[in-house]
Write an enzyme that holds these catalytic residues in place. Structure first.
Site, PDB file in Angstrom:
ATOM      1  N   CYS A   2       0.880  -1.165   0.000  1.00 45.13           N
ATOM      2  CA  CYS A   2       0.000   0.000   0.000  1.00 45.13           C
ATOM      3  C   CYS A   2       0.921   1.219   0.000  1.00 45.13           C
ATOM      4  CB  CYS A   2      -0.832   0.069   1.275  1.00 45.13           C
ATOM      5  SG  CYS A   2      -1.901  -1.353   1.513  1.00 45.13           S
ATOM      6  N   ARG A  27       1.223   1.805  -5.887  1.00 44.67           N
ATOM      7  CA  ARG A  27       1.437   0.813  -4.835  1.00 44.67           C
ATOM      8  C   ARG A  27       0.146   0.122  -4.404  1.00 44.67           C
ATOM      9  NH1 ARG A  27       6.244   1.261  -2.344  1.00 44.67           N
ATOM     10  NH2 ARG A  27       5.412   0.292  -0.473  1.00 44.67           N
ATOM     11  N   TRP A  74      -3.848  -1.532  -1.216  1.00 41.46           N
ATOM     12  CA  TRP A  74      -3.798  -2.782  -1.973  1.00 41.46           C
ATOM     13  C   TRP A  74      -4.197  -3.825  -0.948  1.00 41.46           C
ATOM     14  CZ3 TRP A  74      -3.366  -4.318  -6.834  1.00 41.46           C
ATOM     15  CH2 TRP A  74      -2.956  -5.613  -7.116  1.00 41.46           C
ATOM     16  N   ASN A 100       1.024   0.263   5.978  1.00 44.44           N
ATOM     17  CA  ASN A 100       1.409  -0.547   4.819  1.00 44.44           C
ATOM     18  C   ASN A 100       2.142  -1.761   5.368  1.00 44.44           C
ATOM     19  OD1 ASN A 100       2.503  -1.600   2.431  1.00 44.44           O
ATOM     20  ND2 ASN A 100       4.260  -0.223   2.526  1.00 44.44           N
ATOM     21  N   GLY A 101       1.658  -2.961   5.024  1.00 46.50           N
ATOM     22  CA  GLY A 101       2.314  -4.168   5.509  1.00 46.50           C
ATOM     23  C   GLY A 101       1.274  -5.159   5.980  1.00 46.50           C
ATOM     24  N   GLU A 498       7.737 -20.265 -20.097  1.00 44.55           N
ATOM     25  CA  GLU A 498       7.596 -18.907 -19.571  1.00 44.55           C
ATOM     26  C   GLU A 498       8.696 -17.998 -20.130  1.00 44.55           C
ATOM     27  OE1 GLU A 498       5.534 -17.109 -18.359  1.00 44.55           O
ATOM     28  OE2 GLU A 498       6.495 -15.513 -17.254  1.00 44.55           O
ATOM     29  N   LYS A 502       8.051 -14.511 -22.205  1.00 45.01           N
ATOM     30  CA  LYS A 502       8.607 -13.215 -21.778  1.00 45.01           C
ATOM     31  C   LYS A 502       9.303 -12.544 -22.947  1.00 45.01           C
ATOM     32  CE  LYS A 502       6.993 -12.323 -18.920  1.00 45.01           C
ATOM     33  NZ  LYS A 502       6.023 -13.203 -18.395  1.00 45.01           N
ATOM     34  N   GLU A 505       6.855 -11.402 -25.820  1.00 46.02           N
ATOM     35  CA  GLU A 505       5.889 -10.328 -25.558  1.00 46.02           C
ATOM     36  C   GLU A 505       6.538  -8.950 -25.418  1.00 46.02           C
ATOM     37  OE1 GLU A 505       3.268 -10.845 -22.178  1.00 46.02           O
ATOM     38  OE2 GLU A 505       4.867 -11.579 -20.909  1.00 46.02           O
ATOM     39  N   HIS A 521      11.942 -34.324 -33.174  1.00 44.45           N
ATOM     40  CA  HIS A 521      10.678 -34.692 -33.819  1.00 44.45           C
ATOM     41  C   HIS A 521      10.145 -33.572 -34.694  1.00 44.45           C
ATOM     42  CE1 HIS A 521      10.540 -38.421 -31.576  1.00 44.45           C
ATOM     43  NE2 HIS A 521      10.946 -37.722 -30.524  1.00 44.45           N
ATOM     44  N   LYS A 620      -2.623  -5.430 -19.599  1.00 47.80           N
ATOM     45  CA  LYS A 620      -2.251  -6.100 -18.346  1.00 47.80           C
ATOM     46  C   LYS A 620      -3.295  -7.127 -17.947  1.00 47.80           C
ATOM     47  CE  LYS A 620       0.213  -6.896 -14.696  1.00 47.80           C
ATOM     48  NZ  LYS A 620       1.338  -7.822 -14.937  1.00 47.80           N
TER      49      LYS A 620
HETATM   50  C1  AGP Z   1       2.230 -12.411 -18.873  1.00 46.71           C
HETATM   51  O1  AGP Z   1       3.432 -11.764 -18.969  1.00 46.71           O
HETATM   52  C2  AGP Z   1       1.115 -11.886 -19.590  1.00 46.71           C
HETATM   53  N1  AGP Z   1       1.127 -10.585 -19.948  1.00 46.71           N
HETATM   54  C3  AGP Z   1      -0.153 -12.713 -19.703  1.00 46.71           C
HETATM   55  O2  AGP Z   1       0.184 -13.908 -20.322  1.00 46.71           O
HETATM   56  C4  AGP Z   1      -0.887 -13.027 -18.384  1.00 46.71           C
HETATM   57  O3  AGP Z   1      -0.127 -13.890 -17.606  1.00 46.71           O
HETATM   58  C5  AGP Z   1      -2.255 -13.641 -18.711  1.00 46.71           C
HETATM   59  O4  AGP Z   1      -3.023 -12.728 -19.450  1.00 46.71           O
HETATM   60  C6  AGP Z   1      -3.002 -14.078 -17.477  1.00 46.71           C
HETATM   61  O5  AGP Z   1      -3.258 -13.012 -16.630  1.00 46.71           O
HETATM   62  P1  AGP Z   1      -3.740 -13.233 -15.160  1.00 46.71           P
HETATM   63  O6  AGP Z   1      -2.648 -13.913 -14.426  1.00 46.71           O
HETATM   64  O7  AGP Z   1      -4.039 -11.867 -14.638  1.00 46.71           O
HETATM   65  O8  AGP Z   1      -4.967 -14.110 -15.223  1.00 46.71           O
END
Ligand code: AGP
Length: 625
Positions: A2, A27, A74, A100-101, A498, A502, A505, A521, A620
């Site tokens: 927070c 935050r 938060w 905050n905490g 993953e 990263k 994207e 394969h 996001k």
């Molecule tokens: C990850 O870097 C992404 N931008 C995306 O894949 C994300 O993880 C996905 O949209 C799921 O989001 P969430 O965890 O908020 O459900």
């Protein structure tokens, strides 16, 4: 996480507090509030929602005063609501607190206060602080004459957990008290005014002279000076620091981007996720290795049905789905429960078969991803019991699931998920180990060994981050590669997935992940001298196999990087570069092995001139199908 702030000076405090809260809103943004001392009376205003909701409410009234505190929340304890928003006040309404905490022993303190007829209004952990201060203010030696500081010092003796706290009281219109432990707090020293905030940007409109409060230090802010004390009440004398950051970099804690800041926050996030769940049950010395631990989830009860569940089903999207993939290996490895992992957008359309005894897990940073919510609702309709792992208290997922484990990563601002992923992993490991123990498949000795390893991960993450320059240099040589493939086996395959996400994207490089054994394969047809192959190699029993895979790609012209354990010498002769991570258990490797890939993606994006925080075409939170 927070944001807290406070001001004492000559200016009208409401605009000052709102200005500071705007700088702190990153935050936490599920609610906000202020308390202002006005002629000896505390006026508290707070509202669920973004700061603008509070600002709109305040636009309709005039609140005069030159001393006040503010908070942007938060949520951790208690869903986002007007009542749960800070500041919180004691029963008399004459003491107000922002925090905050997390107060880990708040439940016990609440019971203790309730036994003394204190009536609670909110579901927060913070409210106990306001009531305790009042209790000691009224009852400590010297009574009210002991003063606010004496009461605060008494309260500190009883608090367990992390906190940055600011306190104002109607009886003390000339002072504001602030204290911190494990949560940041900075005191700004102005002319005829002094202020506090959780982060530097909130102070810069007033001053660049600051005290970065140390753990357990207490500050009393008056209009014309600030006194610092130890928690024993002894005065501390030290010179302030001068801050010369510009405002924009200060908002990112001095980092160039939120993503880099969040990558660095992982060490703390590991500790925050672990701390409330990893209980020390015996301690023979001060060292981590000599303690005896157990896992205890205050928020969920793992009854006998968990130990006998025939299957675990996990659904999620994107990065959270990759966490689920780690979960598959972890639950099967530690608890020997079969795990089915599904992409949420697929799950909802494939007519899944439910078994009422299954454990159904959903993982989501935001708790608002449309496909994940739809998959959960489908499973719920079919009678499944739902355990959600999420970062956002009060999110739709957290409200609709039967059980919730929060990741406690704090707000993640960058679109590319980093600390949310690794804290999801931490929650998964805790669950998997606990289930393994409940099912008597992990011996007492092994259980302790794994828990000691988890307790060390935070410090080990710091060590990985300490070597980030090596990754930066590597990225500066490789960022123009046309194709980057990540490969690994078992846990390393999940981390490869993953890693590839990263990189694609934020750097827009074509990157893919392969289970290393699959290479022959088909995918190996893509390998040429424009290819970089990153091999994640942390599974000892498969070292020979992955070494062969590395030879297969390098002999076809690919450049190679291997991410492996410190002390592993076997890969240096066959790879172009080796990046090592501190040794932990092979089965816990994803907690650390993903960090170099996150850094690599970040530095490649920067080299290519992209904004890693706001990659093209991405949002996001994906709240539409
Ligand atoms: C990850 O870097 C992404 N931008 C995306 O894949 C994300 O993880 C996905 O949209 C799921 O989001 P969430 O965890 O908020 O459900």
């Amino acid at each position: 996480m927070c944001g807290i702030t406070g001001y004492i000076g000559q200016q009208q405090v409401v605009p000052v507090l709102l200005g500071a809260l705007q700088k702190l809103e990153y935050r936490g943004y599920d609610s906000a509030g202020i308390a202002v001392l006005n002629n000896g009376e505390l006026l508290v205003r707070k509202a669920k929602g973004r700061l603008t909701v509070l600002e709109e409410r305040l636009a309709h009234e005039t609140i005069a005063g030159t001393l006040g505190i503010g908070h942007t929340r938060w949520a951790t304890h208690g869903e986002p609501s007007d009542i749960n928003s800070h500041p919180h006040t004691d029963v008399s309404g004459r003491i107000a607190v922002v925090h905050n905490g997390i107060i880990e022993n708040y439940a016990r303190l609440k019971e203790w206060l309730q036994a003394r007829d204190v009536v609670f209004r909110s579901d927060t952990d913070t409210e106990v602080i306001a009531h305790l201060i009042n209790y000691y203010y009224q009852t400590s030696p010297g009574g009210a004459s002991g003063g606010l500081l004496a009461a605060v010092l008494e309260v500190l003796k009883r608090l367990e957990g992390s906190y940055a706290i600011a306190v104002v009281a109607g009886d003390f219109p000339d002072r504001l008290i602030a204290v911190r432990k494990d949560s940041p707090l900075i005191v700004g020293l102005g002319k005829g005014e002094n202020l506090i905030a959780s982060d530097v940007p909130a102070l810069l409109a007033h001053t660049r002279e600051v005290y970065f409060l140390e753990d357990r230090e207490v500050a009393i802010l008056y209009r014309d000076h600030v006194d610092l004390f130890t928690e024993q009440g002894e005065k501390i004398l030290r010179a302030p620091s001068h801050v010369d950051w510009d405002v924009e970099s200060a908002e990112k804690g001095g980092f160039a981007h939120f993503m880099l800041k969040e990558i660095h926050e992982q060490a703390k996030a590991f500790a925050d996720t672990l701390r409330p769940r990893l209980k020390t049950i015996a301690q023979s010395s001060g060292s981590t290795a000599d303690a005896e631990y157990d896992i205890n989830f205050d928020e969920i009860t793992l009854d006998a049905s968990w130990a006998t569940a025939p299957r675990i089903v996990i659904t999620a999207c994107g990065t959270a789905w990759h966490a689920a993939m780690v979960g598959k290996y972890a639950f099967e490895h530690f608890a020997r429960i079969p795990v089915e992992v599904d992409i949420a957008s697929e799950y909802r359309y494939r007519g899944p078969v439910f078994n009422r005894d299954d454990i159904f897990m959903v993982i989501s940073q935001s708790g608002e991803t449309a496909d994940t919510l739809a998959a959960m609702r489908l499973a719920k309709k079919g009678g499944a019991r739902i355990l959600a792992i999420t970062n956002v208290v009060g999110s739709t997922l957290s409200r609709e699931a039967d059980l919730v484990l929060y990741t406690w990563a704090g707000p993640e601002i960058a679109v590319a998920s980093t600390k949310a992923f690794t804290t999801q992993l931490m929650c998964i490991y805790l669950l998997a180990l606990k289930l393994g123990r409940l099912r008597s498949l992990v011996s007492g000795t092994d259980y302790q060994r794994y828990l000691v390893a988890l307790a060390r991960v935070s410090a080990q993450a710091e060590m990985v981050l300490g070597k980030k320059d090596m990754i930066q240099r590597f990225a500066s040589r490789q960022f123009n590669k046309h194709k980057v493939f990540f490969m690994g086996r078992l846990f390393d395959y999940a981390v490869s997935l993953e890693s590839a996400l990263k990189l694609k994207e934020i750097s827009y490089t074509h990157s893919e992940a392969f289970a290393a054994g699959e290479l022959k394969h088909g995918p190996i047809a893509l390998v040429d001298e424009n290819t970089l192959v990153v091999a994640i190699a942390t599974q000892h029993e498969l070292f020979d196999k992955i070494a062969s895979n590395i030879r297969e790609v390098t002999s076809r012209g690919a450049s190679s990087l291997v991410i492996t354990w410190e002390g592993e010498k076997g890969f240096s002769p066959i790879a172009d570069e080796v990046f090592t991570i501190p040794k932990t258990e092979d089965s816990l490797s994803p907690l650390l092995s993903i960090i170099p890939s996150q850094l690599f993606a970040y530095y490649c994006a920067v080299q290519r001139g992209n904004d890693p925080d706001k990659p093209r075409n991405l949002a996001k939170s994906v709240t539409v199908e």
